[in-house]
Design an enzyme around this catalytic site. Structure first.
Site, PDB file in Angstrom:
ATOM      1  N   HIS A   1       0.822  -1.204   0.000  1.00 21.62           N
ATOM      2  CA  HIS A   1       0.000   0.000   0.000  1.00 21.62           C
ATOM      3  C   HIS A   1       0.854   1.252   0.000  1.00 21.62           C
ATOM      4  O   HIS A   1       1.240   1.757   1.057  1.00 21.62           O
ATOM      5  CB  HIS A   1      -0.879  -0.047   1.265  1.00 21.62           C
ATOM      6  CG  HIS A   1      -1.998   0.939   1.269  1.00 21.62           C
ATOM      7  ND1 HIS A   1      -3.240   0.651   1.795  1.00 21.62           N
ATOM      8  CD2 HIS A   1      -2.089   2.221   0.823  1.00 21.62           C
ATOM      9  CE1 HIS A   1      -4.035   1.702   1.683  1.00 21.62           C
ATOM     10  NE2 HIS A   1      -3.354   2.677   1.102  1.00 21.62           N
TER      11      HIS A   1
ATOM     12  N   ASP B   1       1.110   2.414   3.780  1.00 25.14           N
ATOM     13  CA  ASP B   1       0.198   3.482   3.339  1.00 25.14           C
ATOM     14  C   ASP B   1       0.993   4.777   3.178  1.00 25.14           C
ATOM     15  O   ASP B   1       0.575   5.859   3.593  1.00 25.14           O
ATOM     16  CB  ASP B   1      -0.959   3.687   4.330  1.00 25.14           C
ATOM     17  CG  ASP B   1      -2.088   4.541   3.726  1.00 25.14           C
ATOM     18  OD1 ASP B   1      -3.067   4.811   4.440  1.00 25.14           O
ATOM     19  OD2 ASP B   1      -1.968   4.938   2.552  1.00 25.14           O
TER      20      ASP B   1
ATOM     21  N   LEU C   1       2.196   6.713  -4.915  1.00 25.17           N
ATOM     22  CA  LEU C   1       3.359   7.280  -5.596  1.00 25.17           C
ATOM     23  C   LEU C   1       3.045   8.595  -6.300  1.00 25.17           C
ATOM     24  O   LEU C   1       3.950   9.228  -6.849  1.00 25.17           O
ATOM     25  CB  LEU C   1       3.938   6.254  -6.583  1.00 25.17           C
ATOM     26  CG  LEU C   1       4.436   4.958  -5.923  1.00 25.17           C
ATOM     27  CD1 LEU C   1       5.028   4.024  -6.960  1.00 25.17           C
ATOM     28  CD2 LEU C   1       5.455   5.265  -4.834  1.00 25.17           C
TER      29      LEU C   1
ATOM     30  N   ASN D   1      -5.262   6.037  -6.771  1.00 28.21           N
ATOM     31  CA  ASN D   1      -5.878   7.362  -6.631  1.00 28.21           C
ATOM     32  C   ASN D   1      -4.956   8.485  -7.093  1.00 28.21           C
ATOM     33  O   ASN D   1      -4.695   9.449  -6.400  1.00 28.21           O
ATOM     34  CB  ASN D   1      -6.368   7.616  -5.205  1.00 28.21           C
ATOM     35  CG  ASN D   1      -5.258   7.553  -4.176  1.00 28.21           C
ATOM     36  OD1 ASN D   1      -4.222   6.930  -4.406  1.00 28.21           O
ATOM     37  ND2 ASN D   1      -5.457   8.221  -3.055  1.00 28.21           N
TER      38      ASN D   1
ATOM     39  N   HIS E   1       2.851  14.210   1.127  1.00 27.88           N
ATOM     40  CA  HIS E   1       2.171  15.496   0.949  1.00 27.88           C
ATOM     41  C   HIS E   1       3.190  16.595   1.141  1.00 27.88           C
ATOM     42  O   HIS E   1       4.109  16.472   1.950  1.00 27.88           O
ATOM     43  CB  HIS E   1       1.061  15.687   1.994  1.00 27.88           C
ATOM     44  CG  HIS E   1      -0.158  14.877   1.732  1.00 27.88           C
ATOM     45  ND1 HIS E   1      -0.956  15.056   0.628  1.00 27.88           N
ATOM     46  CD2 HIS E   1      -0.716  13.864   2.447  1.00 27.88           C
ATOM     47  CE1 HIS E   1      -1.958  14.191   0.673  1.00 27.88           C
ATOM     48  NE2 HIS E   1      -1.835  13.459   1.765  1.00 27.88           N
TER      49      HIS E   1
END
Lengths: 177, 433, 316
Positions: B63, B310, B66, B97, B314
């Site tokens: 998970h 995960d 990228l 996503n 950001h």
């Protein structure tokens, strides 16, 4: 200064003030304001004496100058601000400002600024128990108990029994000793 | 021709083959040639001294985000793959996503092409469950499988429609694909930004109850039972989920699950302790000590099959704002190993289980090759120093983004070398990016 | 500084002594407000900037008056939008204002933690005028000041806080300050409005109004928002008012005659408080407003007064 001298000085101050008040025709319009904290008990003693000499009890007030100090940014905010308690009108009165020690004159300057925010007195007299010189502003006392010659770094303290001292005294602490 | 690598003196931990002891590992032609108790170094081999280190199959992360295509300022396939190998990961599954969403062959092929060009960690694209991940129509699973997707997900969002979820599970059976699901009931979540509890109350932040995750897990387990497909629960965080998955497995349902390092290590109290730091904001949120304890137990007893980071990069634009407004997610590839190793030191996990959950566990969950050092397997190897202490320095991280709660912290345990297909793609001390 | 604090953001971080320090100072500040000339020169040349991202005339005016009585310059900056996507971020706005060298930034924002975020990015002192549901420190302090004035002390007193606790920053600040000053705090409201784990702050929870207010020395009524879109917590104000509103009958039957009633304002007349009670003899709501200025003067004075490096005696 020992107890007896101190008490004599206070009586002397009171007599002086009474004489001037009578001469100026201000005996009825006199009001006493002690500058916190050192001037408060002294003001009470003067009031007691003046009641005798003048035959009438002049009103008594207390002034805390913390909010009017000119050195806030150096010393920092003074959290302990005592009450300013003036319950009589200032207008037209002869105000006797009382403090224990007069040194640079800044406290009195602050007291005068605060006083006039309450009203416009007829005149203001300054009575101090001890004048130690070292003025930084053009402030002159009208009534002085005693003059002392001390060094700039010495600390002059007036101790009164009302504030818990064993006996009345004026103490000079030489700093560095 | 790939060189021959001769890794000696290290403690080889390979749960898939039951190996745990000092062995010599010989890699030839991109494959594991031999794991031997004793061996002679061939003349043409490069010797690697692994004394005091662990030698494990390269880690597999089910998970990661990228961000390419569409948000390359946060991360690219190349920088993500670099961060992966720095953390000991030789394979990662890239969530769909992106912008545009990976619901077609073109995006899948783009991701694979970028990964090949980078030549670092293997990247397995995950395709979308629904077109655009908008939860309305099924995506074309046949096309996605043919293009190279290894699983399906609408991660970032839950599949709200039970009817669509049912059809997705059924349709995916034709292709042998697992659905990896992001479980949250959006209405229960509301405007929540952290776990609902005393910590959120004190901070005056809106809470997300654990039940928001539980209700969806329970729903999907019921649908799994109905349809007989393959379900994998992503980023499990609440004790209700762990319990539901344990019971479902006991009844023989084909469900697997993963948990992140941060949900094993941090709690909701850390949000307040950090002074509202947005490096502690992610979805699902950090939960209570009881939830963390349940996740640790679930990992230890096999209820949770894999550790998956995960990894969610950001930039400052998304994170250097008030907590309510900040984007969810933290990076995790480079800190996963030491954070999880701390659990071993705390007695919550055995070393073997840790390695299992990073290697064969994830491989089996998605039916991937790898996760083992058996002879003939691909030469994907991680060499780890369990004792190496280091400080997480944002300036020296390989990921493009720096949103980690371990910023500036001292961690123990580090990957010192990573080998993919027999090539050394990461070596601590060599700083080429 | 108040004690060791450069900012006034959270009463949870203040010690009992620090809270009392502010209250004691506010007594003197209140005296200034009773003079014919309501001005003292203490903060002359200092500037206070109100940075309000949520509408609020009363709190903003209160801070503005407080600043002006202390002779500081006051500037108001209002924004109706706090959303990052609509333009300048909070940090950018604060830094831009800081470039104009204010001494104190007073911030109200809908996001909990926003004043802390600003404080981390600017060099001046920051006062929170309310951040989301987190805290409203000056309100908590003025509520304590009012109670101390009316009850003599908070030690051993029982205070009931009634309303939407889950969304109330006033409730949280009140709980922190009042428990530190020795009061017992009872929280009351419909179960949907009581937030998880609030007992860990040291208060007890009651769903029945009568149980909460009987025997209490003070009752703080909180405002109920009429609608909460998407996640309604109550069926409506009608039932709320019947069960948790305070009217003259309930006040007469359940409250001690000496019990005082507070409200941070603005009041939804007829919902949480009936007009008779809001204007009645037990209500101290208007005292709260006046005390608010005094308390805010104390806060500004303590933060903008300079470095407390030494508290030496002034030379007379």
């Amino acid at each position: 200064m020992k107890a007896q001298d101190l008490q004599r000085a206070v009586r002397g101050l009171a007599d002086d003030v009474a004489a001037h008040a009578k001469a100026a025709g201000a005996a009825r319009d006199l009001a006493i304001i002690g500058i916190r904290r050192g001037g408060v008990f002294l003001a009470q003693r003067l009031r007691a004496e003046l009641t005798r000499s003048l035959g009438a009890e002049p009103p008594l007030g207390t002034l805390d100058i913390a909010l009017y100090r000119d050195d806030l940014s150096e010393k920092g905010a003074t959290p302990i601000i005592g009450p300013t308690d003036i319950r009589f009108p200032i207008q037209g009165k002869t105000i006797l400002l009382v403090d224990d020690v007069l040194y640079t004159g800044r406290t009195v300057r602050a007291a005068l600024d605060e006083l006039v925010d309450f009203g416009r007195p007829r005149r203001v007299w300054l009575a101090v128990l001890v004048d130690r010189g070292g003025r930084e502003l053009p402030i002159a006392p009208d009534f002085v108990g005693a003059r002392l010659e001390v060094a700039d770094r010495d600390h002059v303290q007036v101790q009164l029994t009302e504030s818990g001292a064993a006996e009345d005294a004026v103490v000079v602490k030489r700093r560095g000793t | 021709m790939a060189e021959v690598l001769f890794i000696e003196g290290g403690r080889v931990i390979d749960p898939a083959s039951g190996t745990d002891g000092v062995r010599t590992v010989i890699l030839r032609d991109g494959k594991v040639a031999e794991i031997a108790e004793r061996a002679e170094k061939p003349r043409d081999a490069r010797g690697i001294d692994a004394r005091g280190k662990w030698v494990t199959p390269g880690f597999i992360d089910l998970h990661v985000h990228l961000r390419e295509p569409g948000q390359e300022y946060k991360e690219t396939v190349a920088t993500g793959a670099r961060a992966a190998v720095a953390g000991g990961f030789t394979a990662v599954c890239a969530m769909p996503n992106t912008k545009p969403v990976n619901d077609n062959a073109s995006v899948t092929e783009l991701v694979l092409a970028r990964a090949a060009a980078a030549g670092l960690a293997r990247v397995h694209p995950v395709g979308a469950i629904s077109k655009g991940s908008n939860g309305e129509e099924l995506a074309e699973y046949g096309e996605l499988l043919a293009a190279g997707c290894v699983a399906l997900s609408d991660d970032g969002r839950p599949v709200l429609s039970s009817a669509l979820m049912r059809r997705a599970l059924e349709y995916a059976k034709a292709f042998g694909l697992t659905l990896t699901v992001h479980e949250e009931d959006l209405q229960l979540v509301g405007k929540g930004v952290m776990h609902e509890g005393a910590a959120a109350t004190r901070l005056g932040l809106k809470g997300i109850p654990g039940a928001a995750e539980d209700v969806m897990v329970l729903r999907d387990l019921a649908l799994l039972e109905l349809t007989g497909g393959r379900l994998h629960v992503a980023h499990v965080s609440s004790r209700g989920s762990v319990r539901a998955i344990r019971e479902a497995k006991a009844r023989g349902l084909a469900v697997t699950a993963e948990v992140t390092p941060h949900h094993l290590a941090l709690t909701d109290e850390d949000v307040g302790a950090s002074g509202y730091s947005t490096d502690f904001k992610m979805n699902p949120p950090l939960r209570s000590t009881e939830d963390v304890q349940a996740c640790r137990e679930g990992l230890a007893d096999g209820t949770l099959d894999a550790i998956a980071t995960d990894h969610a990069p950001h930039s400052a634009v998304e994170k250097d704002v008030e907590f309510d407004a900040a984007a969810n997610g933290i990076v995790g590839l480079e800190t996963a190993f030491p954070v999880c190793l701390a659990l071993v030191r705390a007695g919550a996990l055995t070393e073997r289980r840790l390695v299992e959950a990073l290697t064969i566990g994830p491989a089996r969950a998605f039916g991937l090759a790898g996760g083992t050092l058996a002879a003939g397997a691909a030469a994907d190897v991680a060499v780890l120093d369990p004792k190496a202490e280091w400080i997480v320095d944002p300036a020296r991280m390989y990921s493009k983004s720096r949103n980690t709660p371990w910023k500036g912290k001292r961690l123990a345990g580090r990957c010192v070398m990573t080998i993919v297909g027999g090539r050394i793609v990461h070596e601590e001390g060599r700083t080429e990016r | 500084m108040i004690g060791r604090h450069k900012h006034c953001i959270s009463l949870a971080e203040y010690s009992r002594e620090e809270i009392l320090e502010v209250l004691d100072l506010a007594v003197s500040m209140k005296e200034v407000l009773q003079r014919p000339i309501k001005k003292v020169p203490s903060l002359r040349g200092k500037s206070v900037v109100n940075l309000f991202f949520e509408a609020s005339t009363r709190t903003r005016s209160s801070f503005e008056i407080a600043a002006k009585v202390l002779s500081a310059d006051a500037l108001n900056w209002t924004s109706s939008s706090s959303s990052v996507t609509k333009g300048e971020t909070l940090v950018d706005t604060a830094k831009n204002l800081e470039a104009m060298r204010p001494d104190v930034l007073v911030i109200r924002h809908s996001a909990g933690g926003a004043p802390k975020l600003v404080a981390d990015h600017v060099g001046c002192s920051v006062v929170s005028a309310g951040d989301g549901a987190h805290e409203h420190p000056s309100q908590g302090l003025l509520d304590c000041f009012t109670l101390r004035e009316k009850l003599g002390t908070l030690e051993g007193k029982t205070v009931a806080i009634v309303g939407d606790i889950s969304h109330s920053r006033v409730a949280r600040s009140d709980i922190h300050a009042m428990t530190k000053l020795g009061a017992r705090v009872r929280l009351c409201g419909p179960p949907t409005m009581i937030p998880a784990g609030i007992e860990t702050l040291g208060a007890t929870v009651h769903y029945q109004l009568r149980e909460a207010v009987e025997g209490a020395d003070a009752v703080v009524m909180l405002r109920i928002q009429h609608e909460r879109i998407g996640d309604p917590l109550i069926p409506g104000t009608r039932e709320y008012s019947k069960l948790w509103g305070l009217n003259a009958k309930k006040a007469a039957e359940w409250l001690r005659p000496s019990c005082v009633i507070l409200h941070p304002g603005p009041i939804n007349r007829g919902v949480e408080l009936s007009p008779e009670v809001a204007d009645g003899p037990q209500s101290v709501i208007l005292d709260q407003v006046q005390n608010g200025v005094a308390v805010r003067m104390a806060i500004l004075y303590l933060l903008a007064g300079g470095n407390p490096a030494e508290a030496g005696e002034a030379k007379a």
